[in-house]
Motif scaffolding. Sequence first.
Motif, PDB file in Angstrom:
ATOM      1  N   GLU A 168       0.830  -1.206   0.000  1.00 14.31           N
ATOM      2  CA  GLU A 168       0.000   0.000   0.000  1.00 14.31           C
ATOM      3  C   GLU A 168       0.866   1.259   0.000  1.00 14.31           C
ATOM      4  O   GLU A 168       0.582   2.224  -0.718  1.00 14.31           O
ATOM      5  CB  GLU A 168      -0.916  -0.011   1.228  1.00 14.31           C
ATOM      6  N   ILE A 169       1.937   1.244   0.782  1.00 14.82           N
ATOM      7  CA  ILE A 169       2.854   2.394   0.813  1.00 14.82           C
ATOM      8  C   ILE A 169       3.517   2.571  -0.548  1.00 14.82           C
ATOM      9  O   ILE A 169       3.586   3.685  -1.080  1.00 14.82           O
ATOM     10  CB  ILE A 169       3.918   2.210   1.915  1.00 14.82           C
ATOM     11  N   LEU A 170       4.010   1.482  -1.116  1.00 13.20           N
ATOM     12  CA  LEU A 170       4.712   1.563  -2.404  1.00 13.20           C
ATOM     13  C   LEU A 170       3.798   2.071  -3.510  1.00 13.20           C
ATOM     14  O   LEU A 170       4.229   2.832  -4.383  1.00 13.20           O
ATOM     15  CB  LEU A 170       5.297   0.200  -2.782  1.00 13.20           C
ATOM     16  N   GLN A 171       2.534   1.656  -3.477  1.00 16.78           N
ATOM     17  CA  GLN A 171       1.598   2.094  -4.512  1.00 16.78           C
ATOM     18  C   GLN A 171       1.192   3.556  -4.332  1.00 16.78           C
ATOM     19  O   GLN A 171       0.773   4.194  -5.284  1.00 16.78           O
ATOM     20  CB  GLN A 171       0.358   1.206  -4.516  1.00 16.78           C
ATOM     21  N   SER A 172       1.349   4.099  -3.138  1.00 21.31           N
ATOM     22  CA  SER A 172       0.935   5.480  -2.903  1.00 21.31           C
ATOM     23  C   SER A 172       2.034   6.491  -3.251  1.00 21.31           C
ATOM     24  O   SER A 172       1.764   7.678  -3.315  1.00 21.31           O
ATOM     25  CB  SER A 172       0.515   5.662  -1.446  1.00 21.31           C
ATOM     26  N   ILE A 173       3.243   6.031  -3.469  1.00 20.06           N
ATOM     27  CA  ILE A 173       4.358   6.931  -3.772  1.00 20.06           C
ATOM     28  C   ILE A 173       4.480   7.085  -5.279  1.00 20.06           C
ATOM     29  O   ILE A 173       4.489   6.096  -6.015  1.00 20.06           O
ATOM     30  CB  ILE A 173       5.668   6.399  -3.154  1.00 20.06           C
ATOM     31  N   ARG A 174       4.589   8.337  -5.725  1.00 18.02           N
ATOM     32  CA  ARG A 174       4.720   8.606  -7.163  1.00 18.02           C
ATOM     33  C   ARG A 174       6.077   8.132  -7.660  1.00 18.02           C
ATOM     34  O   ARG A 174       7.044   8.077  -6.918  1.00 18.02           O
ATOM     35  CB  ARG A 174       4.565  10.090  -7.441  1.00 18.02           C
ATOM     36  N   GLN A 175       6.136   7.852  -8.954  1.00 17.21           N
ATOM     37  CA  GLN A 175       7.364   7.341  -9.536  1.00 17.21           C
ATOM     38  C   GLN A 175       8.497   8.368  -9.475  1.00 17.21           C
ATOM     39  O   GLN A 175       9.662   8.011  -9.311  1.00 17.21           O
ATOM     40  CB  GLN A 175       7.122   6.904 -10.976  1.00 17.21           C
ATOM     41  N   ALA A 176       8.181   9.636  -9.568  1.00 22.95           N
ATOM     42  CA  ALA A 176       9.203  10.673  -9.504  1.00 22.95           C
ATOM     43  C   ALA A 176       9.824  10.781  -8.114  1.00 22.95           C
ATOM     44  O   ALA A 176      10.948  11.268  -7.963  1.00 22.95           O
ATOM     45  CB  ALA A 176       8.608  12.017  -9.908  1.00 22.95           C
TER      46      ALA A 176
END
Length: 186
Positions: free
Chosen positions: A84-92
């Motif tokens: 969930e944390i990883l999916q909430s962080i933008r790629q930039a």
Amino acid sequence: MATLNWRTINIDALDPESPANFDLSTLTPAVTPLSTADVQSLAGQIRQLLRGGDSQGALQGALENPPYGADEKGKEVHLATIIEILQSIRQADMSPILSQIYSAPGGTEALDVLMKYIYKGMAQTSGASTSRNITPQATGFSQIHARGGGEGGGQAMSVLLSWHEKLVEIAGPGCIVRVMTDRRTV
């Protein structure tokens, strides 16, 4: 007199220096047992940080406290929190966050834990595809009958692959080797 076939004697059992007599439990580091309630409490605190907009703090908090001693349910709860944390962080924002975690004290260990969770997440999202009907072909390749699946696992896999790419870029390929040889599982 009974004849004894000397070829059947296990000489490794007689040698105290033999690897056959080595206790494998000494290779596994001691971990403190955790209950699922403790892991869920930690997940709630981490999600609170994530809701507050501190995604780096949430990720770092989740990586600094991996539940090695938890049961499978607790480990699944922590995996879901990290995904969930990883999916909430933008790629930039991936590379700056990883660089800051790497430069912090204990950063290498934290990134190794992240790599463990990335691999476990990849195994979990691909686990849905292994239940399909697979038939071996005469060519040696297997054919999967049901294409697609449509369970949303593709998006999670894409996010995990992006994180894997950035993580290897920051921590180097040694991170992969350390994760593969570590006996502690997440």
